[in-house]
Design a protein around this motif. Structure first.
Motif, PDB file in Angstrom:
ATOM      1  N   ALA A  48      55.020  36.905  45.774  1.00  0.00           N
ATOM      2  CA  ALA A  48      54.334  35.631  45.956  1.00  0.00           C
ATOM      3  C   ALA A  48      54.331  34.786  44.691  1.00  0.00           C
ATOM      4  O   ALA A  48      54.019  33.603  44.730  1.00  0.00           O
ATOM      5  CB  ALA A  48      52.889  35.879  46.406  1.00  0.00           C
ATOM      6  N   SER A  49      54.698  35.394  43.557  1.00  0.00           N
ATOM      7  CA  SER A  49      54.748  34.668  42.289  1.00  0.00           C
ATOM      8  C   SER A  49      55.457  35.550  41.272  1.00  0.00           C
ATOM      9  O   SER A  49      55.732  36.724  41.534  1.00  0.00           O
ATOM     10  CB  SER A  49      53.331  34.344  41.781  1.00  0.00           C
ATOM     11  N   PRO A 104      53.801  44.131  43.694  1.00  0.00           N
ATOM     12  CA  PRO A 104      53.451  44.973  44.842  1.00  0.00           C
ATOM     13  C   PRO A 104      54.264  46.257  44.876  1.00  0.00           C
ATOM     14  O   PRO A 104      55.109  46.507  44.028  1.00  0.00           O
ATOM     15  CB  PRO A 104      53.809  44.080  46.037  1.00  0.00           C
ATOM     16  N   GLY A 105      53.993  47.081  45.896  1.00  0.00           N
ATOM     17  CA  GLY A 105      54.834  48.239  46.169  1.00  0.00           C
ATOM     18  C   GLY A 105      54.290  49.571  45.725  1.00  0.00           C
ATOM     19  O   GLY A 105      54.882  50.609  46.031  1.00  0.00           O
ATOM     20  N   LEU A 106      53.161  49.601  45.013  1.00  0.00           N
ATOM     21  CA  LEU A 106      52.638  50.865  44.503  1.00  0.00           C
ATOM     22  C   LEU A 106      51.187  51.081  44.897  1.00  0.00           C
ATOM     23  O   LEU A 106      50.399  51.702  44.177  1.00  0.00           O
ATOM     24  CB  LEU A 106      52.781  50.932  42.977  1.00  0.00           C
ATOM     25  N   ASN A 107      50.813  50.602  46.058  1.00  0.00           N
ATOM     26  CA  ASN A 107      49.448  50.752  46.537  1.00  0.00           C
ATOM     27  C   ASN A 107      49.412  51.732  47.705  1.00  0.00           C
ATOM     28  O   ASN A 107      50.441  52.017  48.335  1.00  0.00           O
ATOM     29  CB  ASN A 107      48.895  49.396  46.986  1.00  0.00           C
ATOM     30  N   ALA A 108      48.239  52.248  47.989  1.00  0.00           N
ATOM     31  CA  ALA A 108      48.080  53.143  49.130  1.00  0.00           C
ATOM     32  C   ALA A 108      48.591  52.454  50.384  1.00  0.00           C
ATOM     33  O   ALA A 108      48.271  51.285  50.646  1.00  0.00           O
ATOM     34  CB  ALA A 108      46.615  53.538  49.290  1.00  0.00           C
ATOM     35  N   ALA A 130      60.313  32.079  43.650  1.00  0.00           N
ATOM     36  CA  ALA A 130      59.108  32.890  43.802  1.00  0.00           C
ATOM     37  C   ALA A 130      57.905  32.035  44.192  1.00  0.00           C
ATOM     38  O   ALA A 130      57.098  32.424  45.037  1.00  0.00           O
ATOM     39  CB  ALA A 130      58.822  33.642  42.501  1.00  0.00           C
ATOM     40  N   ALA A 131      57.800  30.853  43.587  1.00  0.00           N
ATOM     41  CA  ALA A 131      56.680  29.972  43.908  1.00  0.00           C
ATOM     42  C   ALA A 131      56.700  29.554  45.370  1.00  0.00           C
ATOM     43  O   ALA A 131      55.646  29.350  45.988  1.00  0.00           O
ATOM     44  CB  ALA A 131      56.706  28.741  43.002  1.00  0.00           C
TER      45      ALA A 131
END
Length: 408
Positions: A357-358, A363-367, A290-291
């Motif tokens: 990114a870490s 992510p994945g639940l934004n407009a 992930a890093a």
């Protein structure tokens, strides 16, 4: 059609109302205590009652063998011999005697996966001189049956290798001609014993048909490193950055720290992704990957098939296994396993999708994000992983496709 998710908790955070339009998330707004619930939904929208459940991106199973599963069939004793070749022969001796056809088994299993929250699938299909294209055609039928419930990529996979039996490469190419989405490879050193020729065939077909590559790599330690380096060389030479996945990579976690970090950095530089099934033994170094922003996804592998009695069509259950085998206890790390199982896998299938990114990234639940979603029960995301309760609602392209572990 507009769909309104009332009173949900994205990634387990504060209660929100989420509006979906045209297959994407249109808005995420905090629940307003001063407004009547009926007034908050857009006019004419379909309403899904969240009842405070956790909203997550739907699961992405990026390493599954739909063609071999026996989910729902009578349980049978495990008869496989040790090793990839021995297991393959056991499968070959038994798969035609199953109580249901490949198409029926694959369709039923895919349906069960969707019911439990998976709407993105990358499945291997064995193509060889024994099966020909029979198993491939069965999985295509399953994909068609669920075409409005999930996105499914099919990998033409030479489970028996490419060099041991004459005609193997020709069958693999025929599957690509018929529309396979990805070309597979397997253990170029230990199975075919000619890694250069094996990888030349796989990458040659990938270049010819313009498809990604996904290679099973069970090989241990330095042998696995050698094969990985040959894969890196071809990825760079053909300009296939972002189009190559190494699955399993069992031996890579056993490498000395310096070699492992160097390899991870090379994966990042060439945008090579990884898929894991959360095996017992030394786990993949998820935090280091992930890093470095290496794309990592999760899959269930075979499910109650002729290779193994394990598997139950539930990616939430496999997420628990990933956390357990990784020896994670902190909430942040267990939630990272959920991120790997959802958006991590989505980025393996689509390198243009948001990537982790870490270990803290959610992510994945934004407009603007795809409305590939699942509602699960739990006080927290970690609690949802531990309890794996049945109260789930699954959405694909912004539409409800399953509820309460039943297809809609």
């Amino acid at each position: 059609m507009t769909v309104f998710l009332r009173n949900v908790r994205p990634w387990g955070e504060a209660a929100s109302d989420v509006t979906l339009e045209d297959g994407v998330i249109a808005s995420v707004k905090p629940v307003r205590a001063d407004t009547a619930a009926a007034d908050q939904a857009p006019t004419g929208a379909g309403v899904v009652e969240g009842n405070g459940r956790i909203l997550l991106p739907s699961f992405s199973d990026v390493h599954v063998h739909l063609d071999s599963n026996r989910i729902g069939l009578p349980f049978r004793p495990h008869t496989g011999a040790p090793g990839v070749w021995g297991m393959m022969l056991n499968d070959r001796q038994n798969w035609r005697n199953a109580e249901a056809s490949v198409a029926d088994r694959a369709t039923a299993c895919l349906g069960a996966m969707i019911e439990r929250g998976t709407t993105r699938v990358r499945t291997y299909v064995q193509v060889d001189v024994d099966a020909g294209l029979e198993r491939f055609e069965g999985v295509l039928a399953a994909r068609e049956a669920h075409r409005n419930r999930a996105d499914v990529e099919v990998i033409a996979f030479p489970q028996a290798g490419l060099l041991r039996e004459g005609g193997s490469a020709e069958v693999l190419e025929e599957a690509l001609k018929l529309g396979a989405d990805v070309v597979g490879g397997i253990d170029p050193c230990s199975l075919d014993r000619d890694p250069v020729k094996h990888l030349d065939i796989v990458f040659g077909l990938a270049e010819k048909y313009g498809v990604p590559v996904d290679i099973h790599l069970h090989e241990p330690d330095q042998l696995g490193l050698f094969s990985a380096q040959l894969i890196l060389e071809r990825t760079k030479a053909l300009g296939m950055q972002g189009l190559v996945t190494i699955s399993h990579g069992y031996g890579l976690a056993d490498l000395p720290a310096g070699q492992l970090q160097e390899l991870i950095d090379e994966f990042a530089a060439l945008d090579i992704s990884m898929a894991t099934i959360a095996p017992a033994g030394q786990p993949l170094p998820l935090q280091q990957l992930a890093a470095a922003r290496v794309r990592v996804g999760l899959g269930q592998d075979g499910q109650r098939d002729y290779w193994s009695p394990y598997g139950n069509a539930d990616m939430l259950d496999r997420t628990w296994q990933l956390a357990f085998t990784s020896r994670f206890r902190a909430d942040e790390l267990i939630e990272h396993c959920v991120a790997v199982a959802t958006v991590g896998g989505a980025s393996v299938m689509n390198p243009q999708a948001p990537r982790l990114a870490s270990v803290a990234d959610r992510p994945g639940l934004n407009a603007g994000d795809p409305a590939e979603l699942v509602l699960v029960e739990g006080d927290t995301v970690t609690a949802a992983v531990m309890d794996r309760l049945p109260g789930r609602t699954v959405l694909h392209s912004g539409q409800v496709v399953a509820d309460g572990l039943e297809l809609v």
